[in-house]
Design an enzyme around this catalytic site. Structure first.
Site, mmCIF file in Angstrom:
data_model
loop_
_atom_site.group_PDB
_atom_site.id
_atom_site.type_symbol
_atom_site.label_atom_id
_atom_site.label_comp_id
_atom_site.label_asym_id
_atom_site.label_seq_id
_atom_site.Cartn_x
_atom_site.Cartn_y
_atom_site.Cartn_z
ATOM 1 N N GLY A 158 0.831 -1.201 0.000
ATOM 2 C CA GLY A 158 0.000 0.000 0.000
ATOM 3 C C GLY A 158 0.867 1.253 0.000
ATOM 4 N N HIS A 159 1.830 1.290 0.922
ATOM 5 C CA HIS A 159 2.763 2.433 0.957
ATOM 6 C C HIS A 159 3.534 2.538 -0.366
ATOM 7 C CE1 HIS A 159 2.594 1.341 5.379
ATOM 8 N NE2 HIS A 159 2.320 2.627 5.442
ATOM 9 N N GLN A 163 -6.732 5.569 -0.023
ATOM 10 C CA GLN A 163 -8.184 5.533 0.173
ATOM 11 C C GLN A 163 -8.566 4.555 1.285
ATOM 12 O OE1 GLN A 163 -10.342 7.534 -1.050
ATOM 13 N NE2 GLN A 163 -12.188 6.480 -0.344
ATOM 14 N N ASP A 204 -7.668 4.836 4.215
ATOM 15 C CA ASP A 204 -8.047 5.738 5.304
ATOM 16 C C ASP A 204 -8.915 6.848 4.709
ATOM 17 O OD1 ASP A 204 -6.284 4.730 7.681
ATOM 18 O OD2 ASP A 204 -4.975 4.753 5.939
ATOM 19 N N VAL A 244 -4.795 -1.119 -1.659
ATOM 20 C CA VAL A 244 -4.068 -2.319 -2.085
ATOM 21 C C VAL A 244 -4.417 -3.440 -1.113
ATOM 22 C CG1 VAL A 244 -1.794 -3.329 -2.514
ATOM 23 C CG2 VAL A 244 -2.219 -0.918 -3.054
ATOM 24 N N SER A 302 -2.224 -3.394 5.755
ATOM 25 C CA SER A 302 -2.099 -2.453 6.859
ATOM 26 C C SER A 302 -0.872 -2.844 7.665
ATOM 27 C CB SER A 302 -3.343 -2.530 7.756
ATOM 28 O OG SER A 302 -3.072 -1.934 9.011
HETATM 29 P P1 AMP Z 1 0.241 4.705 7.475
HETATM 30 O O1 AMP Z 1 1.702 4.430 7.468
HETATM 31 O O2 AMP Z 1 -0.593 3.552 7.911
HETATM 32 O O3 AMP Z 1 -0.109 6.010 8.157
HETATM 33 O O4 AMP Z 1 -0.171 4.910 5.967
HETATM 34 C C1 AMP Z 1 0.498 5.849 5.160
HETATM 35 C C2 AMP Z 1 -0.318 6.088 3.908
HETATM 36 O O5 AMP Z 1 -0.474 4.845 3.222
HETATM 37 C C3 AMP Z 1 -1.731 6.580 4.233
HETATM 38 O O6 AMP Z 1 -2.092 7.585 3.287
HETATM 39 C C4 AMP Z 1 -2.560 5.342 4.078
HETATM 40 O O7 AMP Z 1 -3.897 5.609 3.706
HETATM 41 C C5 AMP Z 1 -1.836 4.636 2.962
HETATM 42 N N1 AMP Z 1 -2.157 3.203 2.998
HETATM 43 C C6 AMP Z 1 -2.115 2.375 4.065
HETATM 44 N N2 AMP Z 1 -2.548 1.144 3.725
HETATM 45 C C7 AMP Z 1 -2.891 1.201 2.420
HETATM 46 C C8 AMP Z 1 -3.424 0.262 1.474
HETATM 47 N N3 AMP Z 1 -3.690 -1.004 1.822
HETATM 48 N N4 AMP Z 1 -3.653 0.678 0.226
HETATM 49 C C9 AMP Z 1 -3.407 1.967 -0.146
HETATM 50 N N5 AMP Z 1 -2.895 2.892 0.684
HETATM 51 C C10 AMP Z 1 -2.653 2.531 1.940
#
Ligand code: AMP
Length: 283
Positions: free
Chosen positions: A36-37, A149, A151, A177, A186
């Protein structure tokens, strides 16, 4: 790729790039990278001359009883992944760099932050998000910032901050993703033991069942929400919330007419998980 820890240095590096006419893309993260990241970093790499990835486990967005201490951290692994995706700068500040003694400002977005995760986790959560993202925008001054998306509420809150404070940045929301069985990726999925990991796939299965109903013409909220409730119950998951709200302003809806956000949060094993689908409106 440079790893930078201070605001002064990241400002200098961005300014030097900007002086040559470079466009700047920012990907804010809390690390423990997964696909995702990486999808966000790829989008930034494809569109911007200078790609800045921030890695900061932001303490102010965690509640007192949440997982700040346990949150997965792997800076070396993250740095290797970000570099492999072509990031130019990994901005990984210490907590005191972002919140020095005497720090006293909070960005609070009314309304949008009071429902869904704001109701479940408390409004401090989005206050923390809005404040740190506003700081990151001030530090990096990106042309475009990339958010997932996954979040969905966070994207809306950040867009509102940008609009209300006239920040000169474009927000790009990127698709969720998922793992092969549909579980949204996540950083918190590492908390799932094998049984919980299997159970967790029911979240997206439940959203799929509701999306299928909607695609077959169902427009009333209750049957759509019932489909989600049923699949989660079959999987033995007690949701924190299952809600259908307007995808732009998050008001609760009884019928899908415009784009709607179908959002779910649930504790599965040791993890609190969220997921969502957008149901497209007919309008
Ligand atoms: P985080 O490190 O969890 O704060 O996430 C950093 C960024 O990655 C945020 O904009 C999240 O929405 C995005 N993100 C986290 N998980 C996913 C995913 N499975 N698919 C797409 N974007 C993601």
């Amino acid at each position: 790729m440079r790893i930078i820890r201070t605001i002064a240095e990241v400002r200098d590096a961005v300014r030097a790039a900007r002086d040559t006419g470079a466009s700047v893309g920012l990907v804010p993260t809390m690390g423990a990278f997964h696909e995702g990241h990486l999808s966000l970093i790829r989008r930034a790499r494809a569109a911007s001359d200078l790609v800045v990835v921030s890695l900061f486990v932001n303490p102010t967005q965690f509640g007192a009883n949440e997982d700040l201490g346990a949150y997965p951290r792997d800076e070396a692994g993250d740095a290797a992944l970000a570099e492999a995706e072509g990031a130019d700068i990994l901005f990984a500040p210490a907590v005191e760099e972002i919140y020095p003694d005497g720090f006293a400002t909070t960005i609070h977005v009314a309304g949008l932050t009071e429902v869904l995760d704001g109701a479940s986790r408390g409004t401090h959560h989005f206050d923390g998000v809005a404040t740190v993202v506003t700081k990151l925008f001030g530090i990096v001054r990106p042309d475009v910032a990339y958010f997932g998306q996954k979040d969905a509420q966070q994207v809306l809150v950040v867009r509102r901050v940008v609009r209300d404070l006239d920040l000169d940045v474009r927000i790009e929301a990127c698709p969720i993703v998922r793992e092969a069985d549909g579980l949204a990726m996540s950083s918190r999925n590492v908390y799932l033991d094998p049984a919980a990991r299997q159970q967790a796939a029911a979240l997206n299965r439940a959203l799929d069942a509701a999306s299928a109903l909607h695609q077959h013409g169902e427009r009333q909220s209750e049957p759509i929400l019932d489909a989600v409730r049923r699949v989660l119950a079959e999987a033995g998951i007690a949701p924190e919330y299952i809600e259908l709200r307007d995808a732009d302003d998050l008001h609760e809806i009884t019928r899908v007419e415009n784009d709607a956000l179908l959002a779910v949060a649930a504790r599965v094993g040791a993890a609190r998980l969220i997921d969502n689908h957008i149901l497209r409106g007919d309008a």
